[in-house]
Design a protein around this motif. Sequence first.
Motif, PDB file in Angstrom:
ATOM      1  N   ASN A 181     -15.336 -57.202 -60.329  1.00 31.47           N
ATOM      2  CA  ASN A 181     -15.010 -57.004 -58.911  1.00 31.47           C
ATOM      3  C   ASN A 181     -15.139 -55.541 -58.501  1.00 31.47           C
ATOM      4  OD1 ASN A 181     -13.747 -59.805 -58.025  1.00 31.47           O
ATOM      5  ND2 ASN A 181     -12.963 -59.351 -60.069  1.00 31.47           N
ATOM      6  N   SER A 182     -16.054 -54.840 -59.127  1.00 29.63           N
ATOM      7  CA  SER A 182     -16.173 -53.399 -58.897  1.00 29.63           C
ATOM      8  C   SER A 182     -16.559 -53.044 -57.470  1.00 29.63           C
ATOM      9  CB  SER A 182     -17.195 -52.799 -59.873  1.00 29.63           C
ATOM     10  OG  SER A 182     -18.465 -53.424 -59.731  1.00 29.63           O
ATOM     11  N   ASP A 183     -17.129 -53.994 -56.728  1.00 25.72           N
ATOM     12  CA  ASP A 183     -17.483 -53.715 -55.322  1.00 25.72           C
ATOM     13  C   ASP A 183     -16.262 -53.760 -54.407  1.00 25.72           C
ATOM     14  OD1 ASP A 183     -20.135 -53.475 -56.047  1.00 25.72           O
ATOM     15  OD2 ASP A 183     -20.595 -55.577 -55.631  1.00 25.72           O
ATOM     16  N   ASP A 184     -15.184 -54.391 -54.875  1.00 21.84           N
ATOM     17  CA  ASP A 184     -13.964 -54.508 -54.061  1.00 21.84           C
ATOM     18  C   ASP A 184     -12.764 -54.646 -54.994  1.00 21.84           C
ATOM     19  OD1 ASP A 184     -12.165 -54.805 -52.023  1.00 21.84           O
ATOM     20  OD2 ASP A 184     -12.763 -56.855 -51.489  1.00 21.84           O
ATOM     21  N   ILE A 185     -12.447 -53.568 -55.669  1.00 18.46           N
ATOM     22  CA  ILE A 185     -11.410 -53.600 -56.693  1.00 18.46           C
ATOM     23  C   ILE A 185     -10.057 -53.997 -56.122  1.00 18.46           C
ATOM     24  CG2 ILE A 185     -10.088 -52.161 -58.291  1.00 18.46           C
ATOM     25  CD1 ILE A 185     -12.635 -50.640 -58.894  1.00 18.46           C
ATOM     26  N   ASP A 186      -9.742 -53.522 -54.930  1.00 15.97           N
ATOM     27  CA  ASP A 186      -8.425 -53.788 -54.357  1.00 15.97           C
ATOM     28  C   ASP A 186      -8.178 -55.272 -54.116  1.00 15.97           C
ATOM     29  OD1 ASP A 186      -7.796 -51.103 -54.365  1.00 15.97           O
ATOM     30  OD2 ASP A 186      -8.492 -50.762 -52.312  1.00 15.97           O
ATOM     31  N   SER A 187      -9.248 -56.060 -54.035  1.00 15.59           N
ATOM     32  CA  SER A 187      -9.097 -57.484 -53.712  1.00 15.59           C
ATOM     33  C   SER A 187      -8.406 -58.275 -54.813  1.00 15.59           C
ATOM     34  CB  SER A 187     -10.476 -58.107 -53.430  1.00 15.59           C
ATOM     35  OG  SER A 187     -11.262 -58.132 -54.612  1.00 15.59           O
ATOM     36  N   ILE A 188      -8.354 -57.728 -56.019  1.00 16.26           N
ATOM     37  CA  ILE A 188      -7.767 -58.484 -57.131  1.00 16.26           C
ATOM     38  C   ILE A 188      -6.351 -58.057 -57.462  1.00 16.26           C
ATOM     39  CG2 ILE A 188     -10.043 -58.906 -58.142  1.00 16.26           C
ATOM     40  CD1 ILE A 188      -9.361 -56.796 -60.256  1.00 16.26           C
ATOM     41  N   ASP A 189      -5.820 -57.105 -56.709  1.00 19.55           N
ATOM     42  CA  ASP A 189      -4.513 -56.542 -57.037  1.00 19.55           C
ATOM     43  C   ASP A 189      -3.403 -57.585 -57.128  1.00 19.55           C
ATOM     44  OD1 ASP A 189      -5.257 -53.976 -57.449  1.00 19.55           O
ATOM     45  OD2 ASP A 189      -4.682 -53.224 -55.486  1.00 19.55           O
ATOM     46  N   LYS A 190      -3.436 -58.591 -56.266  1.00 11.49           N
ATOM     47  CA  LYS A 190      -2.347 -59.571 -56.219  1.00 11.49           C
ATOM     48  C   LYS A 190      -2.688 -60.879 -56.922  1.00 11.49           C
ATOM     49  CE  LYS A 190      -0.353 -57.667 -51.993  1.00 11.49           C
ATOM     50  NZ  LYS A 190       0.090 -57.947 -50.594  1.00 11.49           N
ATOM     51  N   VAL A 191      -3.810 -60.909 -57.627  1.00 15.83           N
ATOM     52  CA  VAL A 191      -4.227 -62.118 -58.341  1.00 15.83           C
ATOM     53  C   VAL A 191      -3.862 -61.977 -59.814  1.00 15.83           C
ATOM     54  CG1 VAL A 191      -6.142 -63.653 -58.908  1.00 15.83           C
ATOM     55  CG2 VAL A 191      -6.150 -62.405 -56.727  1.00 15.83           C
ATOM     56  N   PRO A 192      -3.034 -62.869 -60.355  1.00 13.90           N
ATOM     57  CA  PRO A 192      -2.664 -62.766 -61.773  1.00 13.90           C
ATOM     58  C   PRO A 192      -3.890 -62.768 -62.680  1.00 13.90           C
ATOM     59  CG  PRO A 192      -1.285 -64.374 -60.653  1.00 13.90           C
ATOM     60  CD  PRO A 192      -2.376 -63.993 -59.684  1.00 13.90           C
ATOM     61  N   LEU A 193      -3.815 -61.985 -63.741  1.00 14.47           N
ATOM     62  CA  LEU A 193      -4.942 -61.855 -64.656  1.00 14.47           C
ATOM     63  C   LEU A 193      -5.351 -63.185 -65.264  1.00 14.47           C
ATOM     64  CD1 LEU A 193      -6.954 -59.977 -66.012  1.00 14.47           C
ATOM     65  CD2 LEU A 193      -5.210 -59.444 -67.736  1.00 14.47           C
ATOM     66  N   LEU A 194      -4.380 -64.064 -65.539  1.00 11.94           N
ATOM     67  CA  LEU A 194      -4.711 -65.373 -66.112  1.00 11.94           C
ATOM     68  C   LEU A 194      -5.549 -66.220 -65.163  1.00 11.94           C
ATOM     69  CD1 LEU A 194      -1.668 -66.771 -68.146  1.00 11.94           C
ATOM     70  CD2 LEU A 194      -4.012 -66.423 -68.941  1.00 11.94           C
ATOM     71  N   LYS A 195      -5.472 -65.937 -63.869  1.00 13.18           N
ATOM     72  CA  LYS A 195      -6.303 -66.651 -62.896  1.00 13.18           C
ATOM     73  C   LYS A 195      -7.708 -66.055 -62.843  1.00 13.18           C
ATOM     74  CE  LYS A 195      -3.115 -69.393 -60.995  1.00 13.18           C
ATOM     75  NZ  LYS A 195      -3.206 -70.874 -61.013  1.00 13.18           N
ATOM     76  N   ARG A 196      -7.780 -64.763 -63.107  1.00 14.31           N
ATOM     77  CA  ARG A 196      -9.078 -64.087 -63.046  1.00 14.31           C
ATOM     78  C   ARG A 196      -9.886 -64.289 -64.317  1.00 14.31           C
ATOM     79  NH1 ARG A 196      -7.484 -58.436 -62.732  1.00 14.31           N
ATOM     80  NH2 ARG A 196      -5.269 -58.821 -62.391  1.00 14.31           N
ATOM     81  N   VAL A 197      -9.187 -64.285 -65.465  1.00  7.18           N
ATOM     82  CA  VAL A 197      -9.835 -64.474 -66.767  1.00  7.18           C
ATOM     83  C   VAL A 197      -9.018 -65.511 -67.539  1.00  7.18           C
ATOM     84  CG1 VAL A 197     -10.832 -63.333 -68.787  1.00  7.18           C
ATOM     85  CG2 VAL A 197     -10.462 -62.026 -66.693  1.00  7.18           C
ATOM     86  N   PRO A 198      -9.198 -66.787 -67.238  1.00 10.10           N
ATOM     87  CA  PRO A 198      -8.389 -67.832 -67.875  1.00 10.10           C
ATOM     88  C   PRO A 198      -8.669 -67.950 -69.372  1.00 10.10           C
ATOM     89  CG  PRO A 198      -9.457 -68.648 -65.868  1.00 10.10           C
ATOM     90  CD  PRO A 198     -10.097 -67.332 -66.204  1.00 10.10           C
ATOM     91  N   CYS A 199      -7.639 -68.408 -70.088  1.00 13.80           N
ATOM     92  CA  CYS A 199      -7.775 -68.687 -71.520  1.00 13.80           C
ATOM     93  C   CYS A 199      -8.151 -70.152 -71.691  1.00 13.80           C
ATOM     94  CB  CYS A 199      -6.459 -68.384 -72.232  1.00 13.80           C
ATOM     95  SG  CYS A 199      -6.481 -68.748 -73.994  1.00 13.80           S
ATOM     96  N   ILE A 200      -9.327 -70.422 -72.201  1.00 17.90           N
ATOM     97  CA  ILE A 200      -9.900 -71.763 -72.173  1.00 17.90           C
ATOM     98  C   ILE A 200      -9.072 -72.796 -72.915  1.00 17.90           C
ATOM     99  CG2 ILE A 200     -11.398 -71.384 -74.182  1.00 17.90           C
ATOM    100  CD1 ILE A 200     -13.525 -73.065 -72.744  1.00 17.90           C
ATOM    101  N   GLU A 201      -8.376 -72.409 -73.975  1.00 17.70           N
ATOM    102  CA  GLU A 201      -7.636 -73.390 -74.777  1.00 17.70           C
ATOM    103  C   GLU A 201      -6.177 -73.547 -74.337  1.00 17.70           C
ATOM    104  OE1 GLU A 201      -7.527 -69.474 -77.175  1.00 17.70           O
ATOM    105  OE2 GLU A 201      -9.012 -70.627 -76.046  1.00 17.70           O
ATOM    106  N   LEU A 202      -5.733 -72.747 -73.384  1.00 15.15           N
ATOM    107  CA  LEU A 202      -4.326 -72.696 -73.015  1.00 15.15           C
ATOM    108  C   LEU A 202      -3.938 -73.768 -71.999  1.00 15.15           C
ATOM    109  CD1 LEU A 202      -1.595 -71.058 -73.054  1.00 15.15           C
ATOM    110  CD2 LEU A 202      -2.536 -69.764 -71.117  1.00 15.15           C
ATOM    111  N   VAL A 203      -2.763 -74.339 -72.203  1.00  9.20           N
ATOM    112  CA  VAL A 203      -2.090 -75.145 -71.182  1.00  9.20           C
ATOM    113  C   VAL A 203      -0.890 -74.328 -70.736  1.00  9.20           C
ATOM    114  CG1 VAL A 203      -0.735 -77.216 -70.746  1.00  9.20           C
ATOM    115  CG2 VAL A 203      -2.846 -77.372 -72.057  1.00  9.20           C
TER     116      VAL A 203
END
Length: 283
Positions: free
Chosen positions: A60-82
């Motif tokens: 998201n380097s073109d708009d870094i501020d847009s991810i500030d309020k998005v939890p990291l697990l939503k941005r980079v999910p763990c494929i095996e996790l429930v």
Amino acid sequence: MAAPKGFHYYEGVLFYDLLFPVPSLEAVKEFQVREDDVFLATYPKSGTTWTAEILSLIRNSDDIDSIDKVPLLKRVPCIELVNPEENCIPELKLLETMGSPRYIRTHLIKRLLPCEIFTAKPKVVYVARNPKDVLISYYEFKLHPWSWEEYFDNFLKGNVCYGSWFENVEYWWEHRNDDNVLFVFYEDMIRDLKGHVRKIADFLNKPLDEATLNEITRRSSFDVMKENPNANFKAPFGDGLRLLRRGKPGIWKSRLTEAENEAIEKAFSRRMQEIKIEFSFYS
């Protein structure tokens, strides 16, 4: 071998019931991988959260501020996790609805990964950390039911959640020169964070101008990330520890006895020499 209460074995690897039920692990193998996916692969407690934040900032380097309020697990999910905090919906269900390119994290050993990862050949960033420090950090993370002595013995045998450290690292080290694989060391990232942000961005074909490079380096520094609740969230098990804690190499030197260090050397050093992999702060 019977699994401890609250855990189960899947294809010989120990997993925590609440987070990694068998149906989710089985579904991972059939997951449809896209050629433009980006996988972050690590053994637990090897800089996963830190590197996931770097990847997300680069994406998201073109708009870094847009991810500030998005939890990291939503941005980079763990494929095996429930995720028990999300109504126990498997993260791979979220991934199936995400647009490309998807950034995906995993701790799984090679034989439990999606079958298509070996045919679609998406980009893979692998981060490896000194096993002595991993052992300490993973013990403190409390994803196990044991005393220190029991845990220590099980870690050396590969009988902890996610299995063997060596098996996890070995496969990606052997493929470190593949065009779609970037293999980096946790200790080197600490030593030169800015250089590794640039290296990862170039690997992803996302070159950064100097100002953006500096901002991503600042935001992914340990001190900044530690105060960011969307990156440094609480683990949904054990004592609810934050995922980011010390971020320092060589922590084993103040924790392991001479006998414990010798036991680790005996378990890992010969095998590491055979595949010619070396770690900073190992001795």
